[in-house]
Design a protein around this motif. Sequence first.
Motif, PDB file in Angstrom:
ATOM      1  N   ILE A 180      36.951  26.299  51.305  1.00 49.22           N
ATOM      2  CA  ILE A 180      38.053  27.024  50.664  1.00 49.22           C
ATOM      3  C   ILE A 180      38.858  27.811  51.703  1.00 49.22           C
ATOM      4  N   HIS A 181      38.173  28.472  52.619  1.00 49.29           N
ATOM      5  CA  HIS A 181      38.911  29.263  53.610  1.00 49.29           C
ATOM      6  C   HIS A 181      39.762  28.358  54.505  1.00 49.29           C
ATOM      7  N   ALA A 182      39.226  27.213  54.884  1.00 56.14           N
ATOM      8  CA  ALA A 182      40.015  26.279  55.707  1.00 56.14           C
ATOM      9  C   ALA A 182      41.261  25.836  54.937  1.00 56.14           C
ATOM     10  N   THR A 183      41.105  25.614  53.653  1.00 52.69           N
ATOM     11  CA  THR A 183      42.243  25.217  52.809  1.00 52.69           C
ATOM     12  C   THR A 183      43.251  26.362  52.730  1.00 52.69           C
ATOM     13  N   GLU A 184      42.751  27.577  52.564  1.00 49.11           N
ATOM     14  CA  GLU A 184      43.638  28.750  52.497  1.00 49.11           C
ATOM     15  C   GLU A 184      44.516  28.852  53.739  1.00 49.11           C
ATOM     16  N   HIS A 185      43.885  28.662  54.899  1.00 53.11           N
ATOM     17  CA  HIS A 185      44.615  28.886  56.154  1.00 53.11           C
ATOM     18  C   HIS A 185      45.787  27.913  56.293  1.00 53.11           C
ATOM     19  N   SER A 209      42.743  43.870  54.072  1.00 55.75           N
ATOM     20  CA  SER A 209      41.699  44.892  53.888  1.00 55.75           C
ATOM     21  C   SER A 209      40.421  44.500  54.611  1.00 55.75           C
ATOM     22  N   GLY A 210      40.389  43.313  55.206  1.00 52.89           N
ATOM     23  CA  GLY A 210      39.116  42.857  55.757  1.00 52.89           C
ATOM     24  C   GLY A 210      39.255  42.034  57.017  1.00 52.89           C
ATOM     25  N   SER A 211      38.554  40.916  57.029  1.00 45.16           N
ATOM     26  CA  SER A 211      38.395  40.096  58.233  1.00 45.16           C
ATOM     27  C   SER A 211      39.722  39.601  58.816  1.00 45.16           C
ATOM     28  N   GLY A 212      40.624  39.214  57.937  1.00 45.24           N
ATOM     29  CA  GLY A 212      41.947  38.816  58.423  1.00 45.24           C
ATOM     30  C   GLY A 212      42.026  37.410  58.980  1.00 45.24           C
ATOM     31  N   THR A 213      41.210  36.492  58.449  1.00 44.64           N
ATOM     32  CA  THR A 213      41.326  35.106  58.937  1.00 44.64           C
ATOM     33  C   THR A 213      42.647  34.472  58.490  1.00 44.64           C
ATOM     34  N   ASN A 214      43.137  34.859  57.314  1.00 46.18           N
ATOM     35  CA  ASN A 214      44.456  34.356  56.901  1.00 46.18           C
ATOM     36  C   ASN A 214      45.552  34.957  57.773  1.00 46.18           C
ATOM     37  N   LEU A 215      45.425  36.236  58.103  1.00 46.08           N
ATOM     38  CA  LEU A 215      46.362  36.849  59.053  1.00 46.08           C
ATOM     39  C   LEU A 215      46.354  36.059  60.363  1.00 46.08           C
ATOM     40  N   GLN A 216      45.160  35.720  60.846  1.00 43.39           N
ATOM     41  CA  GLN A 216      45.062  34.973  62.106  1.00 43.39           C
ATOM     42  C   GLN A 216      45.792  33.639  62.001  1.00 43.39           C
ATOM     43  N   LEU A 254      50.398  39.279  51.156  1.00 41.77           N
ATOM     44  CA  LEU A 254      49.099  39.898  50.882  1.00 41.77           C
ATOM     45  C   LEU A 254      48.027  38.892  51.288  1.00 41.77           C
ATOM     46  N   ALA A 255      47.110  39.315  52.148  1.00 38.46           N
ATOM     47  CA  ALA A 255      46.093  38.399  52.675  1.00 38.46           C
ATOM     48  C   ALA A 255      44.741  39.105  52.645  1.00 38.46           C
ATOM     49  N   GLY A 256      44.124  39.084  51.456  1.00 34.00           N
ATOM     50  CA  GLY A 256      42.874  39.818  51.287  1.00 34.00           C
ATOM     51  C   GLY A 256      43.121  41.312  51.133  1.00 34.00           C
ATOM     52  N   TRP A 257      44.266  41.665  50.592  1.00 34.23           N
ATOM     53  CA  TRP A 257      44.666  43.074  50.378  1.00 34.23           C
ATOM     54  C   TRP A 257      44.037  43.553  49.080  1.00 34.23           C
ATOM     55  N   ASN A 284      50.962  36.404  47.431  1.00 30.93           N
ATOM     56  CA  ASN A 284      49.515  36.655  47.525  1.00 30.93           C
ATOM     57  C   ASN A 284      48.770  35.330  47.565  1.00 30.93           C
ATOM     58  N   ILE A 285      47.658  35.317  48.300  1.00 30.61           N
ATOM     59  CA  ILE A 285      46.788  34.128  48.301  1.00 30.61           C
ATOM     60  C   ILE A 285      45.528  34.458  47.526  1.00 30.61           C
ATOM     61  N   HIS A 286      45.091  33.476  46.726  1.00 31.77           N
ATOM     62  CA  HIS A 286      43.871  33.683  45.933  1.00 31.77           C
ATOM     63  C   HIS A 286      43.020  32.419  46.007  1.00 31.77           C
ATOM     64  N   PRO A 287      41.704  32.592  46.229  1.00 33.01           N
ATOM     65  CA  PRO A 287      40.846  31.415  46.415  1.00 33.01           C
ATOM     66  C   PRO A 287      40.357  30.811  45.105  1.00 33.01           C
ATOM     67  N   ALA A 288      41.305  30.463  44.248  1.00 33.68           N
ATOM     68  CA  ALA A 288      40.999  29.777  42.985  1.00 33.68           C
ATOM     69  C   ALA A 288      42.311  29.194  42.473  1.00 33.68           C
TER      70      ALA A 288
HETATM   71  C1  GRF Z   1      40.668  35.318  51.079  1.00 36.32           C
HETATM   72  O1  GRF Z   1      39.720  34.467  50.484  1.00 36.32           O
HETATM   73  C2  GRF Z   1      41.816  35.584  50.153  1.00 36.32           C
HETATM   74  O2  GRF Z   1      42.157  34.491  49.363  1.00 36.32           O
HETATM   75  C3  GRF Z   1      41.246  36.672  49.294  1.00 36.32           C
HETATM   76  O3  GRF Z   1      40.545  37.495  50.201  1.00 36.32           O
HETATM   77  C4  GRF Z   1      40.090  36.702  51.291  1.00 36.32           C
HETATM   78  C5  GRF Z   1      40.585  37.344  52.566  1.00 36.32           C
HETATM   79  O4  GRF Z   1      40.017  36.747  53.702  1.00 36.32           O
HETATM   80  N1  GRF Z   1      42.306  37.317  48.547  1.00 36.32           N
HETATM   81  P1  GRF Z   1      40.579  37.082  55.143  1.00 36.32           P
HETATM   82  O5  GRF Z   1      40.538  38.607  55.297  1.00 36.32           O
HETATM   83  O6  GRF Z   1      41.961  36.531  55.269  1.00 36.32           O
HETATM   84  O7  GRF Z   1      39.616  36.432  56.100  1.00 36.32           O
END
Ligand code: GRF
Length: 199
Positions: A180-185, A9-16, A91-94, A112-116
Motif C-alpha cells: 500500500i505504501h509503495a502504491t501511495e508514493h 505528523s510522522g515518518s514522511g515517506t509520502n513527503l519523501q 496532507l501527507a499523514g497529517w 489528502n492521501i488515504h490508504p483505502a
Molecule cells: C500514509 O499511509 C497516509 O496515507 C496516511 O498516513 C500515512 C503517512 O505515512 N494518511 P508517511 O508519514 O507519509 O510515511
Amino acid sequence: MNRLAVLISGSGTNLQAILDACASGELPDTQVAVVVSNRIAAYGLQRAKACGVPTLYHPLKPYRDAGRPREEYDADLAAKLAPYAVALVCLAGWMHVFSMAFLKHYPQRVINIHPALPGAFPGMHAIERAYEAYLRGEISHTGVMVHYAPDEGVDVGPVIVQRVVPICPDDTLETLEARIHATEHALYIEAIRQVLGLT
Ligand code: GRF
C-alpha cells in the motif's frame, strides 16, 4: 514554479516521494516550499531539512491547554503559511482535521492521501482494518486514494485518483502495508500532476 506545502505528523515517506519527484523532474517546475508538522518528533521534519526545505512546527497542545478552540489553531496556521504563497496544500499523514478556519484560505487547493478506497475505512488504522476485514472474508482487495479535502469530513471529498491494491493469501499485515505504501508514493505524484495540470 508550482509551490507546495506538505503537512505531516510522522515518518514522511509520502513527503519523501514528493521531494524526490520534484528533484527528478517527475513533478516539473514544482518545489516543496514548506513542510509543516504538528509533532516535533515527526521524522519527516528531518527529511525536509536534509533537502533544505523550510519547516514549520505548529503544535495543538498550547491551544488545548489554554482552552482555545481549534479554529484559532487553524487560523494561526493559515497565517503562518500565507507568506509561502503555495498553490497547493498536500496532507501527507497529517493527523489533524481542519476546520473551515483553515480550509477557507485554500478552496480546491487542499488534497489528502488515504490508504483505502473511497468510502472504505476512513480514519485511523485503515490498513489494519482492511487486513482484518480480508481475514474475515469480507473483502478481497483494498486500495489507495487521493482526494480534495473541502470540508471537515475525515478522509472524504471529491476523488482525484484511486488505485486498487490486491490482498494476497500469504500477506501479513506488514507485506500489505508495504504494498500500500509503495502504491501511495506513486499515486500521490500522479494526483499532484493532475491537480497542477502537469499531465
Ligand atoms: C500514509 O499511509 C497516509 O496515507 C496516511 O498516513 C500515512 C503517512 O505515512 N494518511 P508517511 O508519514 O507519509 O510515511
